[in-house]
Enzyme design. Sequence first.
Site, PDB file in Angstrom:
ATOM      1  N   CYS A   3      -5.882   2.439   5.860  1.00 31.16           N
ATOM      2  CA  CYS A   3      -6.768   1.682   5.682  1.00 31.16           C
ATOM      3  C   CYS A   3      -5.862   0.681   7.594  1.00 31.16           C
ATOM      4  CB  CYS A   3      -6.992   0.482   5.267  1.00 31.16           C
ATOM      5  SG  CYS A   3      -4.856  -0.626   4.540  1.00 31.16           S
ATOM      6  N   GLU A  16       1.055   4.293   1.763  1.00 32.66           N
ATOM      7  CA  GLU A  16       1.267   4.568   3.717  1.00 32.66           C
ATOM      8  C   GLU A  16       2.169   3.617   3.147  1.00 32.66           C
ATOM      9  OE1 GLU A  16      -1.791   4.057   2.171  1.00 32.66           O
ATOM     10  OE2 GLU A  16      -3.119   5.071   3.347  1.00 32.66           O
ATOM     11  N   HIS A  71       0.579  -1.031  -0.129  1.00 34.77           N
ATOM     12  CA  HIS A  71      -0.443   0.530   0.065  1.00 34.77           C
ATOM     13  C   HIS A  71       1.133   1.337   0.189  1.00 34.77           C
ATOM     14  CE1 HIS A  71      -3.888  -1.813   1.969  1.00 34.77           C
ATOM     15  NE2 HIS A  71      -3.833  -2.609   0.148  1.00 34.77           N
ATOM     16  N   CYS A  89      -2.515   0.288   6.998  1.00 36.43           N
ATOM     17  CA  CYS A  89      -1.614   1.481   6.702  1.00 36.43           C
ATOM     18  C   CYS A  89      -1.807   1.929   8.340  1.00 36.43           C
ATOM     19  CB  CYS A  89      -2.029   2.454   6.447  1.00 36.43           C
ATOM     20  SG  CYS A  89      -1.760   1.025   4.459  1.00 36.43           S
TER      21      CYS A  89
END
Lengths: 155, 155
Positions: free
Chosen positions: A82, A54, A52, A85
């Site tokens: 999410c 992040e 992801h 993260c």
Amino acid sequence: MDEFYLNRALALAAASVPRGEGGPFGAVVVREGEIIGEAWNQVVASRDPTAHAEVLAIRAACARIDHFHLDGCVLYASSEPCPLCLAAAYWARIARIVYANPRAAAAAAGFCDHDLYEEFRAPPEARRLPVQHLALPDAAAPFAAWTRLAQRKLY
Amino acid sequence: MDEFYLNRALALAAASVPRGEGGPFGAVVVREGEIIGEAWNQVVASRDPTAHAEVLAIRAACARIDHFHLDGCVLYASSEPCPLCLAAAYWARIARIVYANPRAAAAAAGFCDHDLYEEFRAPPEARRLPVQHLALPDAAAPFAAWTRLAQRKLY
């Protein structure tokens, strides 16, 4: 200045989309006014479900400063992080998170961030992913070795 | 068979401790009776706060099968997965998780897994890590580009 860095995260997200490397997400890690890590989602390109934006921005920032903690740093994310993260930000000791799009926007685009937050809110026995405890005789061995270790490093 | 794979996760955890690469945690991903990914915590060695055993085992398994989903796979973890690792398992579509040590054992060894679960349970405004929404004019651009993309791949 929050606007400047958050717009950078949005720009990374938008620019990444035509390349098809992952979802439309970007993130930036800032320390004392300097961008020390930035990334966009790479789940598809790298076949890595944890890639992801992040997470990758945090990993890039850690590589940059050669440490696993980012005390005092701010994480800017094009969308609300999410649970993966958010947890990564906690472990990295990120001081503050700023995001542009609420999780509902990601849900409308087909991403399950909102569902995942609901799963975390649900009691373990009600979750769709079973997490089972199995007691074993040697379970304590890793922690026993750890507490015997003279130079153990917490993170 | 759960015992066999879980003991493997414990053995990886215990063996990793003297090397000082990270915390005393190990994990194994199994698909149809075959170990397709295994790892131990590498946070300290790799200066990566996301290099938890479960995350690395998932990434290794995904690299092995060249896909970002591990449908039907079981994740064995020496300790109860923290929120980072639980979220990673969801994104990877792990079917089931089995662990040996409850989060209290990790807490007793000095790890904040339990605190982190408490943070997730708390309402956002009560958490120690502020997560702030900042509305920007260009916020929708990444999702707009995404929905225009013909061959978008969800994960």
